[in-house]
Design an enzyme around this catalytic site. Structure first.
Site, PDB file in Angstrom:
ATOM      1  N   ASP A 171      69.682  33.209 100.206  1.00 41.63           N
ATOM      2  CA  ASP A 171      71.139  33.133 100.145  1.00 41.63           C
ATOM      3  C   ASP A 171      71.662  32.980 101.553  1.00 41.63           C
ATOM      4  O   ASP A 171      70.975  33.346 102.505  1.00 41.63           O
ATOM      5  CB  ASP A 171      71.714  34.444  99.606  1.00 41.63           C
ATOM      6  CG  ASP A 171      71.538  34.562  98.122  1.00 41.63           C
ATOM      7  OD1 ASP A 171      71.074  33.590  97.524  1.00 41.63           O
ATOM      8  OD2 ASP A 171      71.856  35.635  97.583  1.00 41.63           O
ATOM      9  N   ASP A 223      71.213  38.475  94.390  1.00 39.31           N
ATOM     10  CA  ASP A 223      71.960  39.736  94.354  1.00 39.31           C
ATOM     11  C   ASP A 223      72.661  39.964  93.025  1.00 39.31           C
ATOM     12  O   ASP A 223      72.867  41.083  92.612  1.00 39.31           O
ATOM     13  CB  ASP A 223      72.962  39.808  95.514  1.00 39.31           C
ATOM     14  CG  ASP A 223      73.744  38.525  95.698  1.00 39.31           C
ATOM     15  OD1 ASP A 223      73.740  37.687  94.767  1.00 39.31           O
ATOM     16  OD2 ASP A 223      74.363  38.345  96.754  1.00 39.31           O
ATOM     17  N   ASP A 266      70.901  36.346  88.666  1.00 40.87           N
ATOM     18  CA  ASP A 266      69.780  35.882  89.483  1.00 40.87           C
ATOM     19  C   ASP A 266      68.448  36.362  88.920  1.00 40.87           C
ATOM     20  O   ASP A 266      67.388  35.930  89.367  1.00 40.87           O
ATOM     21  CB  ASP A 266      69.921  36.402  90.930  1.00 40.87           C
ATOM     22  CG  ASP A 266      71.034  35.687  91.672  1.00 40.87           C
ATOM     23  OD1 ASP A 266      71.323  34.533  91.298  1.00 40.87           O
ATOM     24  OD2 ASP A 266      71.609  36.273  92.591  1.00 40.87           O
TER      25      ASP A 266
END
Ligand code: ATP
Length: 919
Positions: free
Chosen positions: A333, A641, A645
């Site tokens: 990310d 997170d 996901d």
């Protein structure tokens, strides 16, 4: 014992207000004082941990091992044949080996357990009217808890507000489909699975937000009543350990067959007494079996887990330690992992132009100004008098859940940093968030979700309900048709606004757009209300600088043959600009979620190797990206997170969850959790993973030749019809002494210099490649020569079998000690100060083993049990020379191999040999 809460009270059947009254609580939370008093009364909000296996079961489990069973059988047979002393010694040594395994495994389990404790969940509560983050353990009945998607519900809650709330209750009811929740009471007799007014501990929020009143904690919760178990303790088995178990079994059978055949040949061909041949067979088995290996591998892995925890990477599943070493792609990310997630509004685009905001950090100190076309000094802008700016900032504050507070002189934010940046910007203009929010009642809200990419609220403005929306600008442009201008409403010039978005995002700023529309007679917001006919107010660009450590970590990845790949929900231009600042290599183009959707799996697999930045990506795209990379042979780590996901984290070879920003759902799906949400931590964990694997390989390569030499020397002696140079009991002693001293030392070895400069390990490759197998055989033969040489020399010189055997045992142990130094580097030379003396554990182990050998040689008790005899200083000198020779010959072998490998590498670089393209 805490006082049990009235279980007769059916919390699901009473109204929210009644529940509040019953627990003497208020919608703005308990006071700190009441909370503390209740904590003492009810105890921590914690379930009983699963009971540990009792110690005697763990001890017995140590004996459940083929190798140990062979030893025990040998002991019993020795007793039956009248060798009582041998039997006793075998039992003694087996006990010691089992005890060592037991203690070490206990330590490893403890280490893992304490690391798991670092993952204790947090809860967001209202106390003293303020939002606070506290450990979930500190919750008490009467607390008001805030929930959002991805949270694990921390206690049993009666819902006071529920906004599109759905929870996944599989942990409690076994039902895996998420259920809708609301606040109205339900019938008293409703089943647990259908009590929609409640959210139960350990279920997961799949969607939406809520406010709930804690009605039960710890063992008083529904899950606590069903079982006193939390999560099962992880098993201590990893693929590597299983591979070793299998190899160990095969080796044991091979050794047994060799022992029997050898004994038969001795008895039938050399006419040796059966009784003696039996002992020789036992000796061979005992000598050749590496009893200490499994415990040593467990310790190596546990040390790895601890080292990773020290570097902020918390391992949830032990196999991850091994897999980390072979990671070839890290999907990461951006926000918070590569960047700091400390957002500051820097620029605002209103219909009449760009306004610059000054000030850094969360302190509400800064000014607004307008840049001049002719580059002269910026002209200050007063938010009170500027027609659009004040309104823009107000909407940014109302369509927003973040809070700003000053604690001990420092400005802190609560909630999403993206939203907090807008609160800080508004505060810079002198707006008071609390007063403004009180003056503009919020009737309803659609919370922000990454998939939706906007947030909407319905607020009262001058007696008129107004819909306020903020979100990703490309998404909002689709939902707007006009622009609010000081003069009135204008037609939306899409191209102009797209250029403005581009100008902000290409500077690396995260862009948000704000919009609104008046709305009539709606109490409950639906997505359809927000997704059309909006009036655009303007754009804001938020700065989120890259983390310094991440820049270095990216560089390290590239030299270690690992590709970092950025996956972000942000705009492609923003993502590319940040990727460039971080030093990503393929940054000419970014692929967006939409483009991924339009591609077939095969197309995605083709282009995935050339793109490092994926923008506007939704969680389901992450799953496809991992799969595509895996199809290209990549071993992938993937960060996540959010609650959605989960599938991508599970699919990845290493799922990495964020410890701070991450939801409980993500942590649950992950193998590893980052305590600091930092990309550099993943790279540190990879480095540790490589080190652990290296050290285990080194340990095995070190340990096997000792066994090989002993086994071979007994076998050769029997086959040649000569005396055994090492008795079975002595072999046991050697194994034990080497395993508990020398064998442990390499687990503490630091990583080699080139650890992060070589390509990732091929996970399909066996633990020992041809090179290491060769090394094992080569050193076995070297040690064999030393053992036979010393034995024959002493037998001839002293004419005493006991002295000769004592010499043989000592030369084998000393030769192994010398080879331990060689084994610190598999290929590099040890002929340097660092190479010889650089490791304290190695020298400690050598010192210890020498002391033990002196005791073994000279103590009368040892001489009785093991048949050792006194040696003179000349003997020791000779043995020292022998072990130095072993060391030097291995160094010579390394040198020859290095030259060969270098020549081969050079040939490959010239293209003479086939070369595997990196995936
Ligand atoms: P990364 O994947 O790099 O961590 P992210 O997950 O933070 O990024 P998202 O949170 O999905 O990305 O955000 C996507 C876009 O949605 C952002 O670019 C921004 O424009 C918008 N956005 C982010 N947070 C909010 C919010 N709280 N309210 C409204 N819009 C938001």
């Amino acid at each position: 014992m805490p006082r049990p809460l009235t279980p007769e009270l059916r919390w699901h059947a009473v109204t929210a207000d009644e529940a509040l009254a019953q627990l003497d609580s208020r919608a703005d939370g308990l006071s700190d004082e009441t909370a503390t008093a209740r904590y003492h009364e009810y105890g921590p909000n914690r379930l009983q941990q699963q009971a540990q296996r009792p110690w005697w079961k763990r001890l017995l489990a140590q004996l459940n091992n083929l190798l140990i069973l062979i030893l025990i059988t040998a002991g019993i047979a020795s007793l039956a044949l009248g060798h009582g002393l041998d039997a006793l010694a075998i039992v003694g040594v087996v006990t010691i080996i089992a005890l060592i395994g037991f203690i070490q495994e206990g330590k490893a389990e403890q280490a893992l357990e304490s690391i798991r404790g670092m993952l204790s969940p947090q809860a967001e509560v209202l106390r003293e009217g303020r939002r606070q983050t506290i450990p979930a353990e500190a919750l008490v009945p009467g607390d008001i808890v805030l929930l959002e998607s991805g949270d694990r519900v921390p206690a049993d809650l009666r819902l006071l507000q529920a906004n599109r709330l759905r929870t996944e209750e599989a942990a409690l009811t076994g039902e895996s489909v998420a259920v809708d929740k609301q606040t109205a009471p339900v019938d008293e007799l409703t089943d647990l699975a259908e009590r929609s007014s409640m959210a139960y501990a350990s279920t997961i929020v799949a969607q939406g937000t809520a406010l709930g009143l804690v009605v039960a904690t710890g063992a008083g919760t529904e899950i606590g009543r069903i079982s006193e178990m939390l999560r099962g303790v992880e098993k201590l088995k990893t693929p590597l350990m299983r591979q070793l178990d299998r190899a160990g079994r095969a080796l044991a059978i091979f050794i047994l067959v060799a022992a029997i055949v050898t004994a038969l040949i001795g008895a039938l061909i050399h006419d040796q007494p059966l009784n003696e041949m039996f002992l020789a067979a036992v000796g061979l088995a005992v000598a050749a079996i590496p009893e200490g290996l499994p415990a040593i591998v467990t310790i190596g892995l546990a040390l790895g887990v601890q080292a990773m925890a020290r570097r902020n990477a918390i391992i949830r599943r032990l196999p991850a330690v091994e897999t980390l070493g072979s990671i070839s792609t890290i999907f990461t990310d951006k926000t918070g992992t590569l960047t700091r997630n400390e957002m500051t509004a820097q620029a605002i685009w209103l219909p009449d132009g760009e306004i610059v905001v000054s000030g850094v950090g969360y302190a509400p100190e800064g000014h607004f100004s307008r840049l001049q076309d002719d580059d002269s000094e910026a002209e200050p802008v007063d938010p009170d008098t500027h027609p659009g700016l004040g309104h823009f900032l107000r909407v940014g504050l109302l369509c927003n859940d973040a809070e700003l507070s000053q604690e001990i002189g420092r400005w802190k934010i609560h909630g999403d940093p993206t939203e907090a940046a807008l609160v800080v910007a508004a505060a810079k203009a002198g707006l008071d968030p609390v007063a403004l929010r009180e003056a503009h009642d919020r009737h309803d809200a659609i919370p922000f979700e990454s998939e939706r990419r906007y947030m909407a609220t319905l607020n009262e403005v001058d007696g008129q309900p107004t819909l306020m929306v903020k979100g990703a600008p490309d998404r909002l442009l689709e939902m707007c048709h006009r622009v609010r201008d000081p003069e009135g409403e204008l037609e939306l010039d899409r191209q102009l606004w797209e250029e403005r978005i581009h100008s902000l995002s290409s500077r690396g700023l995260r862009v948000l757009a704000l919009a609104e529309k008046p709305i009539h007679a709606v109490n409950e917001l639906a997505e359809a209300h927000a997704e059309g006919g909006l009036l655009l107010l303007g754009l804001v660009g938020l700065l989120d600088p890259p983390r310094e450590e991440a820049i270095h970590a990216v560089e390290q990845c590239l030299s270690a043959g690992i590709r970092p790949v950025m996956i972000t929900g942000d705009h492609a231009m923003t993502a590319l600009a940040i990727a460039r600042q971080l030093g990503f290599t393929h940054t000419e183009r970014a692929l967006t979620g939409r483009e991924i959707e339009a591609m077939s799996d095969a197309e995605l697999q083709t282009c995935i190797v050339d793109v490092d930045v994926f923008a506007r990506v939704a969680p389901e795209h992450k799953l496809r990206l991992v799969s595509a990379m895996q199809a290209r042979g990549g071993i992938c780590a993937m960060t996540g997170d959010g609650v959605n996901d989960g599938p991508a984290l599970k699919r990845a070879d290493i799922g990495v969850a964020m410890g701070i920003q991450g939801t409980e759902a993500a942590k649950e799906a992950a193998e590893m959790v980052l305590a600091d949400d930092n990309f550099a931590t993943i790279v540190a964990a990879v480095e540790e993973g490589r080190k652990v694997y290296d050290n285990i390989r080194k340990t095995i390569t070190f340990l096997l030749p000792t066994n090989g030499a002993q086994g071979l020397s007994i076998m050769l002696a029997v086959l040649a019809g000569t005396q055994l140079p090492i008795s079975p009991l002595q072999a046991l002693w050697i194994n034990m002494v080497v395993a508990v001293t020398l064998g442990l030392a390499l687990a503490f070895e630091n990583g080699e210099e080139n650890l992060m400069r070589r390509r990732p390990r091929d996970p399909a490759a066996g633990l020992l490649d041809l090179f290491l197998l060769w090394r094992v055989v080569f050193v076995s033969i070297l040690l064999l020569i030393a053992v036979f040489g010393t034995f024959s020399w002493l037998l001839e010189a002293e004419g005493d079998q006991a002295v000769a055997r004592t010499g043989a045992v000592n030369v084998l142990v000393m030769g192994s000690a010398a080879y331990l130094i060689n084994s610190r580097y598999l290929l590099r030379s040890n002929l340097s100060l660092q190479g010889l003396f650089g490791s304290r554990p190695v020298w400690l182990a050598i010192g210890l083993v020498l002391l033990l050998q002196l005791a073994w040689t000279y103590l009368p008790f040892m001489q009785v049990v093991f048949g050792s005899a006194n040696l003179g200083w000349r003997h020791w000198l000779m043995m020292f020379a022998c072990s130095t020779a072993v060391f030097l010959v291995v160094e010579l072998e390394k040198r020859i191999l290095r030259a060969r490998f270098d020549a081969r590498r050079a040939q490959r670089q010239r293209g003479d040999l086939p070369h595997l393209r990196p995936h």
